[in-house]
Design an enzyme around this catalytic site. Structure first.
Site, mmCIF file in Angstrom:
data_model
loop_
_atom_site.group_PDB
_atom_site.id
_atom_site.type_symbol
_atom_site.label_atom_id
_atom_site.label_comp_id
_atom_site.label_asym_id
_atom_site.label_seq_id
_atom_site.Cartn_x
_atom_site.Cartn_y
_atom_site.Cartn_z
ATOM 1 N N GLY A 151 0.813 -1.355 -0.028
ATOM 2 C CA GLY A 151 0.052 -0.136 0.028
ATOM 3 C C GLY A 151 0.767 1.180 -0.195
ATOM 4 O O GLY A 151 0.253 2.396 0.128
ATOM 5 N N ARG A 180 -5.249 7.825 -9.855
ATOM 6 C CA ARG A 180 -4.660 9.318 -9.630
ATOM 7 C C ARG A 180 -5.800 10.285 -10.037
ATOM 8 O O ARG A 180 -6.691 10.090 -10.785
ATOM 9 C CB ARG A 180 -3.463 9.429 -10.539
ATOM 10 C CG ARG A 180 -2.491 8.553 -10.326
ATOM 11 C CD ARG A 180 -1.414 8.655 -11.263
ATOM 12 N NE ARG A 180 -0.303 7.504 -11.382
ATOM 13 C CZ ARG A 180 0.290 7.318 -12.622
ATOM 14 N NH1 ARG A 180 0.395 8.247 -13.523
ATOM 15 N NH2 ARG A 180 1.094 6.112 -12.476
ATOM 16 N N HIS A 235 -2.699 2.269 -11.719
ATOM 17 C CA HIS A 235 -2.087 3.298 -10.997
ATOM 18 C C HIS A 235 -2.659 4.588 -11.508
ATOM 19 O O HIS A 235 -3.215 5.378 -10.712
ATOM 20 C CB HIS A 235 -0.537 3.327 -11.295
ATOM 21 C CG HIS A 235 0.247 2.574 -10.139
ATOM 22 N ND1 HIS A 235 0.718 3.233 -8.941
ATOM 23 C CD2 HIS A 235 0.192 1.046 -9.822
ATOM 24 C CE1 HIS A 235 1.248 2.398 -8.191
ATOM 25 N NE2 HIS A 235 1.028 0.976 -8.779
#
Length: 432
Positions: A246, A287, A283
């Protein structure tokens, strides 16, 4: 202006009634919170907490002087309890202003969900902004110099109260527009059970440049608690962790409330590797949309690029953050892949090349990176793997990488105000 927070929790309070989760189980004593309600100078009440008269009495206040009660929640908000003698709660239409007998002025601020935000101006010219749970202001500038024009000539607010943890992007937008700057007191309200109370709650808020106060606490606009300054956001942070710990999510969370973040991916692309492409896509999806991405291992120029620009009046500052105008926050993910690239370029995997000059060439690169971190004007959050606690690698090259990454992490961490180790999704502060 003086504010008394009769409640600071989410609409259902904290702990939530009947909820068995760990966060609710530990939300006791000073960490228990009623639904958010704010009493301003004893005359204006925004939102109602259950048992408002008792909540006010516990805080050493009375509701006898309240002349106006305003609601921010949508019409299906929490059930209201209106004590006898209290004015009938109402709303102000978006963009409309209301002048109160005590000299306060209130303007309704449109938000991006059902509900209403309120800008309150005091007789002394101070201004605060209050947003309902889960809301961000609608119609702010684009964050590229458009600025923000509020009541009384605009400029940054002295105080904002908002759902920092639930909507970090709202704080980022306020910073980008100039409505919040480095001197604005950011107080988190509408606190829910999504974050454990206690140290973890306060750690996450501090990383966002925000704070909270217990129910019944008093906040004086323009005055901060000891040491009489806004929360100090660390300029440099190193986030360590093992695989799937994490650590990347922790790093991203630390910058979620800041605008125009530059995400530096040191991984590059791997043609034909579908599993790697899926990792990269995941990822990117999590964001914030306003972040920029650079795929590079050339970190030193990025760290050096944020020297303060100079004007006739001194360093050029961003109106939304107080940082140098060209010093957008930098998130580096990760140092382990940067080191892999550097070792590739200097031939560090080969024993003969390593002894013949590869070792020296790698140290020069790592020293340059550490020096750039030491001198940077940017807010930097860097991610790295913690690999020194596992099995000793079977090959000399593997042991070399492990050792060099350990040295890099130690040197980089020595230049950071905060170093965090993430284990099983839990962030443990090693420094700061």
């Amino acid at each position: 202006m003086e504010l008394t927070l009769l409640g600071t929790g989410a609409p259902q309070g904290l702990p939530r009634p009947g909820c068995p989760c760990a966060a609710c189980a530990t939300a006791v004593g000073g960490e228990a919170r009623a639904a958010t309600a704010v009493l301003i100078d004893g005359a204006l009440l925004i939102d109602l907490t259950p048992g408002p008269a008792f909540a006010a009495a516990r805080a050493g206040q009375s509701l006898a002087g309240v002349r106006q009660v305003l609601l921010s929640h949508p019409h299906d908000g929490p059930a209201m309890e209106v004590p006898a003698g209290l004015p009938t709660p109402g709303r102000v239409a978006d963009g409309r202003e209301l002048a109160l007998l005590g000299g306060h002025r209130v303007r309704a601020i449109a938000v991006d969900i059902p509900g209403t935000g309120y800008e309150v101006g005091g007789v002394d010219g101070q201004r605060l902004l209050y947003l309902p749970p889960g809301a961000a202001p609608a119609g702010l500038g684009d964050g590229n110099g458009g600025g923000y024009e509020g009541m009384g000539g605009g400029g940054p607010y002295d105080l904002v109260l908002l759902d920092v943890l639930g909507r970090p992007d709202a704080l980022a937008r306020l910073r980008a527009s100039g409505a919040v700057d480095a001197a604005t007191d950011v107080v988190a309200v509408h606190i829910d059970h999504t974050v454990p109370p206690g140290p973890e709650l306060h750690r996450r808020l501090a990383a966002a440049g925000a704070r909270t106060v217990p129910d019944g606490g008093t906040v004086v606009v323009g005055e901060y608690p000891a040491p009489s300054a806004p929360p100090e956001v660390p300029r440099r942070t190193l986030v360590l962790g093992g695989a799937r710990s994490g650590k990347s999510a922790e790093a991203e969370r630390r910058l979620a409330s800041f605008p125009d973040v530059l995400y530096v991916a040191t991984s590059g692309t791997r043609e034909g590797d579908a599993e790697w492409a899926e990792r990269v896509a995941l990822h990117r999806e999590r964001r914030p949309g306003g972040w920029r991405t650079a795929e590079t291992c050339d970190l030193v120029p990025l760290l050096e690029a944020a020297r303060p620009g100079m004007t006739a009046a001194g360093p050029r500052a961003d109106p939304g953050t107080g940082r140098p105008a060209d010093a957008a926050p930098l998130l580096i993910d990760c140092l382990a892949l940067w080191l892999t690239h550097a070792m590739d370029e200097v031939g560090a995997w080969d024993d003969e090349t390593w002894e013949a000059g590869g070792r020296r060439a790698l140290r020069e690169r790592t020293d340059a990176l550490v020096a750039a971190v030491r001198a940077t004007h940017r807010q930097v959050v860097a991610v790295s793997n913690e690999v020194g606690s596992g099995v000793v690698p079977a090959t000399a090259a593997g042991r070399r990488f492990r050792d060099e990454l350990g040295r890099l992490n130690a040197a980089f961490g020595a230049e950071c105000e905060q170093v965090v180790l993430v284990v099983a999704g839990q962030a443990l502060a090693l420094r700061g």
